[in-house]
Write an enzyme that holds these catalytic residues in place. Structure first.
Site, PDB file in Angstrom:
ATOM      1  CG  ASP A   1     109.591  48.839  82.282  1.00  0.00           C
ATOM      2  OD1 ASP A   1     110.381  49.627  82.682  1.00  0.00           O
ATOM      3  OD2 ASP A   1     108.962  47.962  83.082  1.00  0.00           O
TER       4      ASP A   1
ATOM      5  CG  HIS B   1     110.400  43.970  81.433  1.00  0.00           C
ATOM      6  ND1 HIS B   1     109.245  43.937  80.616  1.00  0.00           N
ATOM      7  CD2 HIS B   1     110.124  44.869  82.292  1.00  0.00           C
ATOM      8  CE1 HIS B   1     108.330  44.737  81.053  1.00  0.00           C
ATOM      9  NE2 HIS B   1     108.654  45.409  82.135  1.00  0.00           N
TER      10      HIS B   1
END
Length: 974
Positions: free
Chosen positions: A111, A380
């Site tokens: 991701d 993230h």
């Protein structure tokens, strides 16, 4: 803090682990992979029953539950610092090894928005056998897919090359979620548990968007859809093994409905495998990579080229997040730096003061609160700025709380050590506030967290102009006081400090006595100038000079004009201005900018028509204050630059100080849908080639690419610590204390994005409150270094670390009588002789992790099987040491050489070293037993296991360029 995590735990995360574990126990064929330890640990500590815990142990042993990556979070790859990536990985790995005796061996980095070349190196050093990524440029992915090049052996580091290479799998265009389109229903397919509902799970168990259950009437249609997708993907890979991910974000919170439908479908396909031409089975990532490895194919090698930036469509460049929420990015790095200082400070204290009055277990908990906070923000959707304001506040509060704990710990250590010396110096308190000296006649305590000697200035806020500063021996210390740029009621006191590695010193700040006063900086204000109407003919130039540079300012515009590097006598025309990109926020009108994306409408527009100038000069430093106004009559400035140049007196090592031009910016509040950049334009013929660092570890070359669409945004890159431009002889280097987007939009130019304030009406962004209406003022710092390539090469690594790890400042007050100044103490190192390492090495880690696991693997596994790994006191006898070589092979004739280090003599200040064990990056493997899979490549045809490092004989280690070496150190008398 607890709120957001609890909300997610309550809505779905706890149910994922509870229901998955229960379902796995119901079918021997079922499997599951899990990544982030932060949620798992919360479940393990607060939700899991003893029965669940027993089942997890069993499932891990059977290989049906597999932890991949195993860090606290799935960290971002663009804007994170290597130190923090290692920290969060180590934090998760330590828990997994201590609790289960397992060590993750595969990655699942699906991701993060783009892939850095540092990651494959880190994962190789951590003992992984294969790496998996997904988000790379859409056009590049399409090309790799067509040519069956989505799998390769990645040599992320030019210097370590095949020694730390790793097999890498890029997911195809369907990425990491199950494709949900099914031709026989307008509902999504394959997601039988629907989507998670916030804040409460529905009472009746009916979630929104639940897929059509598998029935006798539709099972063939489901099977056909799944098989068709599997076959489409098979064409993009070299082997007939297809990785088909089942799940997505926030899935499997009701695992029983997932598994029961999946079971029916898999059974059906396997019963009709002749007809369908495929067989299917539950698998972990490890199972998949094992199958690929067993095929024994020869793979192509990819060099140190990364996959940044990342675009998903022609007008969707994910380069905005390099700057989004700049304040959070700054706090995250400050916290990381304080943690680094606190760890070495505590380690020295424990080693030197075994009978201390401070409770070590409590101290470790204080450190752990900051380890957790710094680890989690590397997510993230954390440091990237791609979270909602509520979640941003959670990250910020956790960081502030952890920093407060560590400062409190450092202060109590100083109190304890000074009061233990019994030399008449009794502290009543140590202040840990950041605001400055509360009253006159105080101590300023300054700790140098680096393992080499530093000479630098520390700034403290004071209430008087006339001050004197003395060291421990009562000698006068060079200092300068001047009016503060920020406040009318206080002054800034700059103290020149000279401190050995990992040591602290105390400076006494008193109101003026006698004539030994600090120098006073005198201010000259110049008239505000209209830059649009500046007369170019009769230029009047104002020089500011120190031993290394002469900087000229153009008095017609009040802007910088040029810098001369005095040693080589090279002059570079150099001017700086602020510009703003105006961006669109209306999806009906075209591409938008948001937390993730940067979508400029046109070129950046200069923001100010008038510039004010004030020069404050004294014997030690000159500060040039430039204020940028939208026009000549505006009341308030929107932008300011404070440029500082230092003059170091005789007898001090001022090389690094003299060679940096320090700039602090004040930016904001911005208007809506503006993105602010500082553009530095020079006459260097750079051919528009930019260099940026990759996570503070290595440098990447960034040639300007002339894309048909969106070329401005697609030529933005992350700068975590360093960026530079150069011509054949001269280099201009920028060093940063937080991440920024950076680009070269013209020959001789480098621009840094400092701040963004946006609003958009994209429904998805509105649902998640991702509109980045950030009205803050940001105050980033950048150091400029100008010089020949060889000079900047020597300076920039140490300067970058000096900026990253600036000294920690605390304030002390006395109780009772004024003490006599102690006569014998020149350096208050927390120990006898400070730890000092050569300038091309960096002491990456010196800490006491506190893990209770045995470093003998067989022993560790045995004690877990016997159930002995229950609660116990933390282990304070094991010291974690990491040493990193800062240079690449061939980068510098001297500094790129391998370095021999005698760990015994390096650490003798901490005590007598009894044993040293070399470990993998996160500490869980003995390097002698770590055998990573060796994948066949054309260059290295033999397949087998790769054993990476030469082991250290009798504590003498040779550290080669770019290596990061990790050790457990044990001292005598423990």
């Amino acid at each position: 803090y607890v709120f957001f995590l609890q909300e997610s735990m309550h809505a779905y995360a706890a149910n994922v682990y509870t229901s998955v574990v229960e379902e796995l126990m119901k079918g021997k064929h079922r499997k599951f992979i899990a990544v982030e330890q932060e949620f798992f640990r919360l479940w393990w500590d607060a939700v899991a029953t003893d029965m669940h815990k027993q089942q997890v142990h069993q499932l891990l042993q059977e290989g049906r539950l597999e932890f991949v990556i195993g860090g606290q979070v799935m960290h971002d790859e663009a804007v994170t610092l290597i130190d923090d990536q290692i920290l969060q990985l180590t934090e998760g790995h330590g828990f997994l090894y201590e609790t289960f005796g397992i060590r993750p061996q595969f990655s699942w980095h699906v991701d993060p928005f783009g892939a850095s070349a540092t990651t494959p190196t880190l994962f190789a050093l951590a003992g992984f056998n294969a790496h998996l990524i997904s988000r790379i440029d859409y056009d590049l992915k399409a090309d790799m897919q067509k040519n069956k090049k989505l799998q390769f052996v990645w040599q992320g580091s030019p210097s370590l090359s095949e020694r730390q290479e790793i097999f890498t799998h890029v997911m195809d265009q369907y990425s990491y979620c199950t494709p949900s389109q099914i031709p026989f229903s307008n509902r999504s397919g394959f997601y039988w548990n629907g989507i998670a509902a916030f804040p409460d799970p529905p009472k009746d168990g009916v979630y929104p968007n639940m897929s059509l259950p598998v029935t006798d009437t539709n099972i063939n249609l489901y099977a056909q859809t799944m098989v068709a997708n599997i076959k489409e993907r098979a064409a993009w890979f070299r082997t007939s093994d297809v990785l088909w991910p089942w799940g997505c974000d926030k899935q499997f919170f009701n695992a029983s409905v997932q598994y029961s439908n999946m079971d029916l479908l898999l059974d059906y396909i396997n019963k009709h495998s002749d007809e369908f031409g495929v067989t299917v089975q539950y698998a972990t990532v490890g199972d998949y990579f094992q199958a690929i490895y067993n095929r024994n194919l020869t793979w192509e090698i990819r060099d140190s080229q990364d996959f940044l930036p990342y675009s998903t469509e022609p007008f969707q460049a994910w380069t905005g997040f390099y700057t989004s929420r700049s304040t959070l990015k700054g706090i995250a790095r400050r916290a990381s730096s304080l943690l680094y200082a606190g760890e070495s400070f505590f380690t020295q204290y424990v080693r030197k003061h075994p009978a201390s009055s401070i409770c070590k277990c409590r101290a470790l908990r204080q450190l752990q609160s900051l380890r957790w906070a710094v680890s989690e923000v590397q997510h993230h959707d954390g440091i990237t700025g791609t979270e909602s304001p509520k979640v941003k506040d959670m990250y910020t509060n956790n960081l502030m709380y952890g920093m407060f704990n560590v400062k409190k710990l450092m202060a109590s250590i100083i109190m304890d050590m000074n009061n233990a010396k019994k030399n008449g110096e009794v502290y009543s308190s140590i202040y840990i506030n950041d605001s400055g000296i509360p009253d006159v006649d105080q101590y300023v305590v300054v700790y140098n967290p680096l393992a080499w000697n530093i000479t630098t200035f520390v700034a403290v806020s004071v209430s008087h102009l006339e001050m004197s500063v003395y060291d421990e021996l009562g000698h006068s210390v060079p200092a300068q006081v001047q009016s503060s740029a920020e406040s009318h009621s206080t002054y800034d006191l700059y103290i020149l400090v000279e401190i050995s590695g990992l040591s602290y010193r105390k400076y006494n700040v008193k109101p003026l006595i006698g004539k030994q006063s600090a120098f006073i900086g005198r201010s000259v204000k110049y008239k505000r100038k209209d830059v649009t109407r500046a007369n170019q003919q009769n230029r009047q130039l104002l020089p500011v000079v120190n031993n290394c540079y002469q900087v000229l300012f153009d008095q017609n515009t009040n802007l910088m004009h040029s810098i001369t590097e005095r040693e080589s006598n090279q002059t570079v025309q150099l001017t700086q201005e602020f510009l703003e990109y105006h961006v669109n926020g209306d999806v009906m009108k075209g591409p938008i900018s948001d937390n993730y994306l940067f979508a400029p409408n046109a070129s950046a527009v200069p923001v100010s028509k008038a510039v004010g100038l004030e020069v404050v000069s004294g014997n030690l430093m000159t500060e040039i204050r430039q204020y940028f106004y939208s026009n000549v009559t505006s009341q308030d400035y929107i932008y300011a630059v404070y440029t500082r140049m230092y003059t170091v007196p005789e007898g001090y090592d001022g090389k690094l100080l003299c060679h940096r031009i320090e700039q602090e910016y004040s930016v904001g509040p911005l208007e809506l849908n503006r993105e602010a950049v500082l553009r530095t334009s020079t006459n260097l013929n750079t051919r528009q080639l930019l260099y940026t660092d990759s996570n503070g570890y290595q440098i990447q070359k960034r040639p300007f690419k002339a894309y048909v669409n969106n070329a401005v945004a697609r030529n933005y890159y992350p700068m975590v610590q360093t960026a530079y431009i150069e011509d054949d002889t001269t280099r201009l280097m920028l060093l940063a204390e937080r991440a920024h987007g950076v680009s070269s939009q013209g020959n001789g130019q480098v621009e840094v994005m400092l701040h963004r304030r946006l609003w958009n009406n994209l429904q998805w962004d509105l649902n998640y409150n991702l509109t980045l209406n950030d009205s803050s003022v940001v105050r980033p710092v950048i150091w400029l270094i100008l010089g020949t390539k060889s000079v900047t090469n020597i300076l920039y690594r140490t300067s970058g670390l000096a900026l990253e790890h600036r000294p920690v400042i605390m304030f002390g007050a006395f109780s009772g009588d004024k003490p006599k100044l102690p006569g014998q103490l020149q350096q208050n190192s927390v120990h006898g002789s400070p730890v000092t390492i050569p300038p091309n090495l960096h002491l990456q880690t010196l800490s006491i992790p506190g893990w209770r696991y045995s470093s003998n693997h067989a022993e560790q596994v045995h004690s877990i099987r016997l159930g002995k790994q229950k609660e116990g006191d933390a282990d304070f006898s094991r010291v974690l040491l990491r040493i990193r070589h800062l240079y690449e092979v061939g980068e510098d004739p001297v500094l790129s050489q391998p370095v021999m280090v005698n760990l015994k003599s390096l650490l003798k200040g901490l005590g007598s070293v009894m044993a040293v064990e070399e470990r993998s990056l996160t500490g869980t493997w003995d390097v002698n037993t770590l055998k990573r899979w060796k994948w066949k490549t054309a260059r290295y045809p033999s397949k087998g296991f790769s054993n990476s490092t030469e082991t250290s004989e009798n504590c003498i280690v040779t550290v080669h360029p770019k290596e990061i070496r990790t050790f457990f150190v044990y001292f005598q008398g423990q």
